[in-house]
Structures are given as C-alpha cells and as structure tokens.
Design a protein around this motif. Structure first.
Motif, PDB file in Angstrom:
ATOM      1  N   ALA A 170       8.622  46.163  -8.482  1.00 18.62           N
ATOM      2  CA  ALA A 170       9.721  45.233  -8.765  1.00 18.62           C
ATOM      3  C   ALA A 170      10.672  45.238  -7.573  1.00 18.62           C
ATOM      4  O   ALA A 170      10.978  46.281  -7.013  1.00 18.62           O
ATOM      5  CB  ALA A 170      10.445  45.654 -10.039  1.00 18.62           C
ATOM      6  N   ALA A 222       5.437  38.840  -5.134  1.00 18.21           N
ATOM      7  CA  ALA A 222       5.405  38.228  -6.462  1.00 18.21           C
ATOM      8  C   ALA A 222       5.287  36.707  -6.351  1.00 18.21           C
ATOM      9  O   ALA A 222       4.489  36.078  -7.059  1.00 18.21           O
ATOM     10  CB  ALA A 222       6.657  38.611  -7.254  1.00 18.21           C
ATOM     11  N   VAL A 258       8.852  49.329 -17.087  1.00 11.58           N
ATOM     12  CA  VAL A 258      10.123  49.905 -16.661  1.00 11.58           C
ATOM     13  C   VAL A 258       9.948  51.390 -16.339  1.00 11.58           C
ATOM     14  O   VAL A 258       9.414  52.149 -17.152  1.00 11.58           O
ATOM     15  CB  VAL A 258      11.194  49.709 -17.754  1.00 11.58           C
ATOM     16  N   ASP A 275      10.108  50.176 -11.315  1.00  8.81           N
ATOM     17  CA  ASP A 275       9.464  49.242 -12.237  1.00  8.81           C
ATOM     18  C   ASP A 275       8.267  48.621 -11.530  1.00  8.81           C
ATOM     19  O   ASP A 275       8.282  48.432 -10.305  1.00  8.81           O
ATOM     20  CB  ASP A 275      10.428  48.120 -12.635  1.00  8.81           C
ATOM     21  N   GLU A 276       7.245  48.291 -12.299  1.00  8.38           N
ATOM     22  CA  GLU A 276       6.081  47.612 -11.754  1.00  8.38           C
ATOM     23  C   GLU A 276       5.843  46.308 -12.510  1.00  8.38           C
ATOM     24  O   GLU A 276       6.008  46.240 -13.723  1.00  8.38           O
ATOM     25  CB  GLU A 276       4.822  48.479 -11.864  1.00  8.38           C
ATOM     26  N   LEU A 277       5.466  45.282 -11.767  1.00 12.92           N
ATOM     27  CA  LEU A 277       5.101  43.991 -12.334  1.00 12.92           C
ATOM     28  C   LEU A 277       3.586  43.835 -12.203  1.00 12.92           C
ATOM     29  O   LEU A 277       3.017  44.170 -11.169  1.00 12.92           O
ATOM     30  CB  LEU A 277       5.788  42.857 -11.584  1.00 12.92           C
ATOM     31  N   ARG A 294       2.374  36.307 -14.390  1.00 11.48           N
ATOM     32  CA  ARG A 294       2.976  37.624 -14.634  1.00 11.48           C
ATOM     33  C   ARG A 294       2.714  38.002 -16.076  1.00 11.48           C
ATOM     34  O   ARG A 294       3.120  37.296 -17.000  1.00 11.48           O
ATOM     35  CB  ARG A 294       4.469  37.587 -14.343  1.00 11.48           C
ATOM     36  N   ASN A 320       7.868  52.891 -14.506  1.00 13.72           N
ATOM     37  CA  ASN A 320       6.460  53.172 -14.791  1.00 13.72           C
ATOM     38  C   ASN A 320       5.818  54.124 -13.801  1.00 13.72           C
ATOM     39  O   ASN A 320       4.806  54.737 -14.100  1.00 13.72           O
ATOM     40  CB  ASN A 320       5.686  51.846 -14.793  1.00 13.72           C
ATOM     41  N   ALA A 375       3.136  41.488 -17.214  1.00 18.20           N
ATOM     42  CA  ALA A 375       3.871  42.664 -17.684  1.00 18.20           C
ATOM     43  C   ALA A 375       4.957  43.062 -16.694  1.00 18.20           C
ATOM     44  O   ALA A 375       4.855  42.799 -15.496  1.00 18.20           O
ATOM     45  CB  ALA A 375       2.910  43.843 -17.875  1.00 18.20           C
ATOM     46  N   HIS A 376       5.984  43.694 -17.259  1.00 13.25           N
ATOM     47  CA  HIS A 376       7.032  44.342 -16.464  1.00 13.25           C
ATOM     48  C   HIS A 376       7.201  45.723 -17.082  1.00 13.25           C
ATOM     49  O   HIS A 376       7.752  45.865 -18.168  1.00 13.25           O
ATOM     50  CB  HIS A 376       8.333  43.542 -16.556  1.00 13.25           C
ATOM     51  N   THR A 436       9.843  40.598  -3.994  1.00 14.69           N
ATOM     52  CA  THR A 436       9.821  39.201  -4.427  1.00 14.69           C
ATOM     53  C   THR A 436       8.864  38.346  -3.605  1.00 14.69           C
ATOM     54  O   THR A 436       8.269  37.405  -4.132  1.00 14.69           O
ATOM     55  CB  THR A 436      11.238  38.588  -4.374  1.00 14.69           C
TER      56      THR A 436
END
Length: 195
Positions: free
Chosen positions: A146, A152, A167, A178-180, A162, A169, A164-165, A149
């Motif tokens: 996260a 992403a 928190v 955090d991972e996206l 996308r 992680n 999942a996010h 950008t």
C-alpha cells in the motif's frame, strides 16, 4: 484447460513486445542491474534492499537459471531489455503458484529513468500472455505494498481488479505494512485480448 494438462513453461526467447525484449538474465547484465538495484526509489517497494555491486552480482547469479517453469512454486525471472539501446532497464516475474488451482503471481521492477513511458505495462502484459495463453493459468494476482500508487495504477490499466486490502499483513523493511492484492482471471484476459 484441466489442471493435469499444465506441464510447465519453456518460452522461446526473446519474448518480444513493441519496444522490449524479455529474456533470461546474463552475467553481462551486471552493470545495468546495479544501475537500478542500487537506487532507493526503485527498491522502496521491492522485497530486496538497496544493493551494492557485489550484492547485485550475487542476486544476478541466482537469476541465471530462472528462465523456465517446470514445477509449481518457481518464479520465471526475465530481464527487460530496451531493444533500441540493448540496455536492461528492469525485471519482470511470473510465479507458478499452484498447478491444481492454476494460480500465478506477477511482479516487476523498473529503473526510475524509464518510468512514465508504459514500458512496465508492456512487459507485464507479455508475462500475463505467457501465464494465461502458454502456461494455462486460471488466475494471476499481483501483491502491492500500500502506498505504491504507480504500480497499483499500472495493474488497473492492465485490467486487473483490486480484490483485497490486507491491513498490517506483512513485516516489511522494519515495519508493518498493508498489502493490496490485484487479480485477473483467464476469461477476463481472453475478453480483453479479443477486443
């Protein structure tokens, strides 16, 4: 394609795009790799630290035989060579995560001097093509820290959604992050390709 039909990936090299040759790493790539492995702004979101020349040499040696996929869990790791100059400007990766579930994972890193030209997207799209059209994967994901950008946005431009996010992680470079998770299914890939 049934899962038992997936028997690996042995691409013909180079994998050519409009401006790039994706190919196995060679020992003479060292200076080009060092040019971006040594940059804090390049490795900020990668799993490796800023590297000196010797650390880059060790990393390069580990990449030299990662040009085929013969079993799940392996990563295909290719140099991104700008055809116009013959310079290696980045790396693009495809993991064969699961044979039974036909899952893969995409990764990439690009020298900052070449950002903003669509080159990373060009390389990533070629790897998606290998994963879906040649390896027969059902789903390919990409995991992004996260705050990254640019990556992403690139994945969204490729058509990945996308999913999942997560928190806090992962413990990454001394802190919880955090991972996206972005992903693409084979039916979505075919629909995009056929447009």
């Amino acid at each position: 394609m049934p899962a038992d039909r997936i028997d690996g990936l042995r691409p013909s090299y180079p994998v050519r795009t409009a401006r790039l040759d994706l190919r196995p790493h060679r020992r003479d790539d060292l200076a080009d790799l060092f040019a971006f492995h040594s940059r804090p702004e390049v490795v900020r979101y990668t799993p490796w630290p800023v590297r000196d020349l010797e650390q880059t040499r060790v990393a390069l040696e580990a990449k030299l035989d990662r040009h085929t996929l013969t079993e799940e869990g392996q990563w295909l790791v290719l140099a991104i060579e700008l055809r116009e100059t013959g310079t290696v400007i980045g790396e693009v990766l495809l993991k064969w995560a699961s044979r039974a579930d036909r899952q893969g994972e995409l990764g990439f890193a690009l020298h900052t001097d070449y950002h903003g030209r669509g080159l990373a997207a060009e390389a990533a799209e070629a790897m998606l093509r290998l994963g879906f059209d040649e390896l027969g994967l059902h789903r390919i994901c990409a995991v992004v820290v996260a705050g990254n950008t640019a990556s992403a946005r690139l994945l969204e431009r490729l058509g990945m959604r996308r999913e999942a996010h997560f928190v806090h992680n992962a413990f990454f470079k001394g802190q919880w992050i955090d991972e996206l998770v972005f992903a693409f299914r084979d039916d979505e890939w075919r629909a995009r390709r056929d447009r």
